[in-house]
Design an enzyme around this catalytic site. Structure first.
Site, mmCIF file in Angstrom:
data_model
loop_
_atom_site.group_PDB
_atom_site.id
_atom_site.type_symbol
_atom_site.label_atom_id
_atom_site.label_comp_id
_atom_site.label_asym_id
_atom_site.label_seq_id
_atom_site.Cartn_x
_atom_site.Cartn_y
_atom_site.Cartn_z
ATOM 1 N N TYR B 103 1.266 -1.222 0.270
ATOM 2 C CA TYR B 103 -0.251 -0.303 -0.278
ATOM 3 C C TYR B 103 0.738 1.025 -0.038
ATOM 4 C CZ TYR B 103 -3.423 3.971 1.664
ATOM 5 O OH TYR B 103 -4.277 4.681 1.330
ATOM 6 N N GLY B 119 9.213 10.546 -9.777
ATOM 7 C CA GLY B 119 7.999 9.651 -9.464
ATOM 8 C C GLY B 119 8.368 8.726 -10.087
ATOM 9 N N HIS B 142 -4.963 5.259 -2.716
ATOM 10 C CA HIS B 142 -6.072 6.087 -2.510
ATOM 11 C C HIS B 142 -5.816 7.279 -3.648
ATOM 12 C CE1 HIS B 142 -7.178 3.282 0.394
ATOM 13 N NE2 HIS B 142 -8.077 4.025 0.187
ATOM 14 N N ARG B 155 -1.805 5.042 -13.650
ATOM 15 C CA ARG B 155 -2.088 4.431 -14.961
ATOM 16 C C ARG B 155 -1.468 4.097 -16.178
ATOM 17 N NH1 ARG B 155 -6.134 5.312 -20.914
ATOM 18 N NH2 ARG B 155 -4.725 7.104 -20.770
#
Lengths: 888, 261
Positions: B103, B119, B142, B155
């Site tokens: 997570y 990133g 989330h 994505r």
């Protein structure tokens, strides 16, 4: 043995065992044997045994017994070299070197050929820099034991030190033939030493060069060899060979700028173009070396400079070189270069913001760090130029851009400090050090900032994050001889009016310098034994210059000024450390003070706990050691802990000051404050010639404004310090010349003073002169302070009010325009607060602070209440609202 | 702090060097000639993480978050650009729903350093952790439903929207969050469709990046958090499911638009 009393065999054997125990540091065992001899009533007063017993006691830490026993022994046997030798050793261990030398001489009187005593004596003579005496002793040792190479080399060094080069060289030549050296390296060192000695003796350069070449193969220290050779070749005019040597040196180390200078001299390059071409060539050969890139900036001018500087800056801003500004700072002395650098960096900034390039013509886009380092540079640049609002603006932009870069916070701390906001500076550094708690440098900077803000206790807590466990902060720092800290403490404590604490810190630093000189001792025998003579000689000479160090100068000046204060205002001794708060701020201040006190108490409590723990540990350790060895030994005399109260309550502040004044005069004669302070001390001591000497020395330093040139003297050009000295001298002379009995002195004084400009002579209207001085330079705070202090000194009764008024009667705008530093303002404030301008109504001090605040709008150090506004705020780290699109 | 007995406080330069050296791993070339590295978070540089989170996310994480981060090894990393800490990623292992998943609690970097590829380095790191582990069923996080650039960013790494949590966030608008997941083993849940804005290629304006960065960051409310979140962090609502992301994404988004078209 020349001793008058000789012991029978049995006791004599015991005595020998005492000596043996002493040599093996088994002091208690030695004492047992001594007791055995002394318990025989026939020998109860045997001098040598008593003396030895005393010496043993000395090493067990029983000083008083030691002196008593040794003296008694000596009295009983004045003709014993042992007793004298022991007496010498005893004094030596207490660092009473003069006495020790005398005792050794007496010992040698009764046993002239005692090698051990001579050796001890020679070391002390050298330590005391009695070079002639050292040479004599060494000469005798050499004659007595010529087979020992130490005696050879010791004598050669002695001859070198007294300048008898011819003999030294002859002996050195002989020394090499005698095959005394054990290793090739020793041989190499001796050869280099000989070459150095030849050079020092003034032998022709070509002879020295020939000597070096002859022995080139055997000289292993190639670096020293080449450097020496290069220097000699230049001096000899053999430029071509010199150039070869310097090229070799650059090849070994392309970062040493001295080699480049040597090369330029050898190639006889004179025009900037030639020099730049040389650096360009070296740069292409050593592309990673910094020196061939940095040095051209010193040489280039105008547009060439602009081109080179642009490239230089661009590469480093892109790479991220934190000390970039520091490396370029020396260029700023050249006004033209400063302007060029400013225009380059502002251009870069503009272009980066608009197009992400340093220059429009660049083909690649820059990473975001290029802008970051540019902002960082800009802030330092404007800080240097004193444009504080711009400096603050740029560093804030940088921090918004990247709040995690520690260098930015350190830079901001500097900027705020220069703005007169020490509290803000601390906040930045606290944040910086939190970002990397493993960085000791940042930790130290933070402690320094706390000291600047007057928070001595908190600074201690900060540095203690890196100190050893189980050791109080102050004892750790003392042991580490951490002088940057102690010097800063001294400064801080004086500003806060804690004169005792200030003196204590000054004396701590002074003790370190005593210690440094002590530390030589072991090297006297070691270096000669190991034949490392070149560095040793340099070390001796350097040790003699140690007190030139800025730390020593700073604490000396501080100590002198504190002693002067104590002499002139004895009341300061009993003044409460914290002055009564100003009425209007009183309530607020009280609250703050309570808080500060609480904080202080907490720090104090912690310190006490630590000290207590430290002491217990130490005791434990000592006990353990005593049990282990059956002995306790003290090699150095135990220094008494300095007591700030005792220092503060000295009966003889002027005598205490004199020691520092003399050190300043000897080691810092090029600093004007040395002579100004010396003047004040001699004034209080009433020594007219010394006063004049100080004035003359100060005048020489700042150029001649003595009025020797005919024509109206321009007194406004006079240094304010010298102005004060002259007035005070003439004032003193007017009142004291009659009581002088020595007419020679009077004549000399009159002769000197008659060369001063008329307004400064004793028959002038001195008060008027003083006031005139102010009216001609009314906008400088330093001048105002000097005049005010002079007024106070001229008329102590009525002076204070007038003097203080001088500090308030400014025209803000004009004062703002002339170059006044925050330091000047702080000095003035300190004088107001410590009462040296007379007792003032506290409201006047507040008024002065207000004026300073408007003068330095970004400052906080003149806030009515020092703690203003900071304690209440929970230390919330400021949030830097990030604004995207500001730059891109 | 001053009384800290940890040896690394006493000899910090020795013990901390290998840990904090950002170049201990192999640098990744970033855009515009920058170097990107990941570095370990230690007690000595923890404040840098706090500072970054403070600036990048609109939420304050509690002390426990930062204490835990010190003990998760490679699951938490600082990202360095040209040796300056400019971003960070913090994960934990989640075993809810009979699955073993990674997570992502936070992943973000300073606005000035977005679109440098930082990133990507961080997400690649996270994915390689899963690969090394070999037993991960997936990676999830989330993200605020309005954070287009972050959604687009993930994505491109193969994440899918598998769920919508209404009122996941307590203090920001809109309060709803997507659950994004990249399934590594087993049958992936049936993905929901991408929001039109993203699907259609997106007009993420440059200024908006920050907005996204911040809002995207958001923490999850406890109420919404799953069971273990609650168990782990019963005290603060802030602490558990923070997903932050968005980061360097916004120009990545741009890139991506070009490449995917």
């Amino acid at each position: 043995m020349s001793s008058s009393t000789t012991l029978p065999t049995k006791e004599n054997n015991l005595f020998k065992r005492i000596l043996k125990s002493y040599e093996h540091k088994q002091y208690r065992t030695g004492l047992k044997f001594a007791k055995q001899i002394l318990s025989n009533s026939k020998f109860a007063e045997h001098g040598e045994t008593l003396a030895m017993k005393g010496l043993l006691h000395n090493y067990l830490g029983q000083k008083e017994d030691a002196y008593e026993l040794v003296r008694r022994g000596l009295k009983n046997d004045l003709r014993s070299h042992v007793c004298w030798h022991v007496y010498g050793l005893l004094q030596r261990s207490d660092r009473k070197y003069d006495g020790a030398i005398k005792a050794y001489h007496n010992a040698l009187k009764w046993d002239p050929d005692n090698v051990q005593i001579m050796r001890d004596l020679s070391l002390l003579q050298l330590q005391m820099r009695d070079n002639e005496g050292y040479c004599k002793t060494r000469g005798r040792l050499f004659k007595l034991r010529p087979n020992n190479r130490i005696n050879w080399m010791g004598y050669i060094v002695a001859l070198n030190l007294v300048g008898r080069y011819k003999q030294a060289l002859a002996m050195l030549e002989q020394f090499r033939k005698l095959q005394f050296v054990d290793t090739e390296y020793e041989a190499s060192e001796v050869l280099l030493y000989q070459a150095q000695l030849m050079d020092e003796a003034g032998r022709p350069t070509d002879k020295v060069l020939a000597f070096l070449s002859e022995n080139q193969e055997r000289i292993l220290d190639k670096l020293s060899f080449l450097e020496f050779q290069g220097r000699l070749l230049v001096a000899d005019g053999s430029y071509q060979r010199a150039a070869e040597v310097y090229n070799q040196l650059i090849d070994r180390n392309p970062e040493n700028s001295i080699y480049y200078q040597g090369l330029i001299t050898s190639l006889r390059l004179t025009s900037p173009e030639e020099k730049l071409a040389l650096f360009a060539e070296k740069h292409s050969r050593y592309p990673r070396a910094e020196a061939p890139q940095r040095l051209p900036l010193d040489i280039a001018q105008g547009e060439t400079f602009r081109t080179i500087a642009k490239l230089h800056l661009k590469e480093r801003l892109r790479k991220g070189v934190p000390p970039l500004f520091l490396n370029l700072k020396s260029l700023y002395e050249d006004a033209e270069k400063l302007e060029i650098l400013e225009s380059i960096i502002l251009d870069f900034y503009k272009n980066l913001c608009s197009s992400r390039k340093f220059e429009q013509s660049d083909d690649k886009l820059e990473p975001p760090t290029s802008l970051l380092w540019t902002l960082y540079f800009l802030s330092q640049h404007f800080d240097y130029r004193g444009k504080m609002d711009r400096a603050v603006g740029f560093i804030n932009d940088a921090l918004e851009h990247t709040p995690t870069l520690i260098e930015l916070l350190m830079c901001k701390a500097d900027v705020l400090n220069h703005c007169g906001d020490p509290r803000g500076s601390v906040r930045c550094l606290e944040e910086a050090q939190a970002l990397d708690t493993a960085d000791r440098y940042v930790n130290c900077e933070c402690a320094l900032a706390l000291l600047r803000d007057g928070r001595v206790d908190e600074a201690g807590v900060m540095v203690s994050r890196f100190t050893r466990d189980g050791c109080t902060i102050s004892s750790y720092l003392r042991e580490m001889q951490c002088m940057w800290y102690e010097t800063k403490v001294a400064l801080t404590e004086k500003r806060s009016g804690h004169l005792g604490q200030c003196l204590k810190a000054c004396h701590e630093v002074d003790r370190h310098f005593v210690e440094f000189v002590e530390d030589q001792f072991d090297f006297h025998s070691y270096c000669v034994r190991r034949l490392c003579i070149r560095p040793y000689i340099e070390f001796l000479r350097e040790t003699d210059r140690l007190k030139r160090h800025p730390f020593y100068a700073t604490v000396s000046e501080l100590a002198v000024s504190v002693y002067l204060l104590l002499h002139r205002q004895p009341g300061l001794r009993d003044r409460k450390p914290d002055p009564t708060p100003e009425p209007e701020a009183a309530r607020k201040a009280e609250r703050k003070q309570r808080k500060a006190a609480k904080r202080k108490a907490e720090a104090e409590r912690q310190r006490r706990m630590e000290e207590e723990r430290d002491r217990m540990r130490k005791e434990q350790r000592d006990r353990k050691r005593a049990v282990d060895s059956g002995e306790t030994e003290s090699d150095a005399p135990k220094e008494q802990e300095l007591d700030s109260d005792k220092l503060l309550h000295t009966e003889t502040p002027l005598t205490d000051a004199l020691r520092f004044v003399n050190a300043l005069r000897e080691f810092n004669p090029a600093s004007i404050s040395t002579h100004l302070l010396a003047f004040e001390v001699f004034l209080e001591l009433g020594k007219p010639l010394m006063m004049l000497q100080a004035v003359a020395a100060a005048t020489r330093l700042v150029g001649n404004h003595s009025g020797l040139n005919p024509g109206p003297p321009d007194i406004s050009a006079l240094h304010p310090g010298i102005h004060r000295c002259r007035i005070l001298f003439s004032h003193w002379w007017r009142r004291n010349s009659d009581s002088l009995t020595n007419s020679d002195v009077s004549e000399m004084v009159v002769a000197i003073v008659s060369e001063w400009p008329p307004p400064y002579r004793p028959d002038a209207e001195l008060t008027q002169t003083n006031e005139d001085f102010l009216t001609r330079t009314p906008d400088s705070l330093a001048v105002r302070l000097a005049v005010a202090r002079t007024t106070a000194s001229l008329a102590p009764e009525s002076g204070p009010r007038a003097a203080a008024a001088l500090l308030f009667d400014w025209e803000l705008d004009k004062v703002r325009e002339s170059a006044n530093s925050i330091i000047d303002a702080l000095n003035a404030l300190e004088s107001l607060e410590n009462g040296s301008l007379g007792e003032l109504d506290p409201s006047r001090i507040v008024e002065f602070k207000c004026k300073c605040r408007s003068l330095f709008p970004l400052s906080t150090c003149f806030n009515a209440d020092q703690d203003e506004g900071t304690d209440d705020e929970e230390e919330t780290p400021q949030t830097y609202q990030y604004l995207n699109g500001d730059y891109f | 702090m001053g009384k800290d007995k940890d040896v690394s406080v006493l000899f910090p330069s020795v013990t901390s060097f290998p840990k904090t050296n950002p170049t201990s791993t192999c640098s990744t070339p970033g855009r515009y000639g920058g170097r990107i590295d990941l570095g370990t978070i230690t007690q000595h540089n923890l404040q840098q993480l706090k500072r970054l989170n403070q600036v990048v996310f609109p939420v304050a994480y509690n002390e426990k978050f930062y204490i835990d981060v010190l003990h998760v090894g490679d699951l938490a990393k600082l990202a360095y650009f040209n040796d300056i800490a400019v971003g960070a990623v913090c994960c934990r292992i989640d075993t809810s729903n009979n699955q073993r998943r990674l997570y992502i609690m936070t992943l973000g970097c300073l606005a000035a350093y977005r679109n440098m590829g930082i990133g990507k380095v961080m997400v690649d790191h996270v994915l390689s952790l899963c690969e090394t582990d070999g037993k991960m069923d997936g990676v999830y996080l989330h993200v605020q439903i309005s954070n287009d650039s972050a959604i687009e960013f993930y994505r491109r790494f193969g994440f899918e929207i598998i769920d919508v949590r209404e009122n996941y966030y307590k203090r920001i608008e809109p309060p709803d969050a997507y659950v994004l997941q990249k399934t590594l083993r087993g049958t992936p849940p049936k993905p929901l469709s991408w929001p039109n804005r993203v699907e259609n290629g997106v007009d993420v304006d440059r200024g908006g990046g920050v907005e996204n960065g911040i809002e995207g960051g958001i923490e999850g409310g406890v109420e919404n958090g799953n069971a273990d979140n609650v168990a782990e962090a019963p005290v603060t609502p802030v602490e558990n499911g923070l997903d932050k992301s968005n980061i360097s994404e916004q120009t990545l988004t741009d890139n991506c638009v070009e490449s995917t078209d």
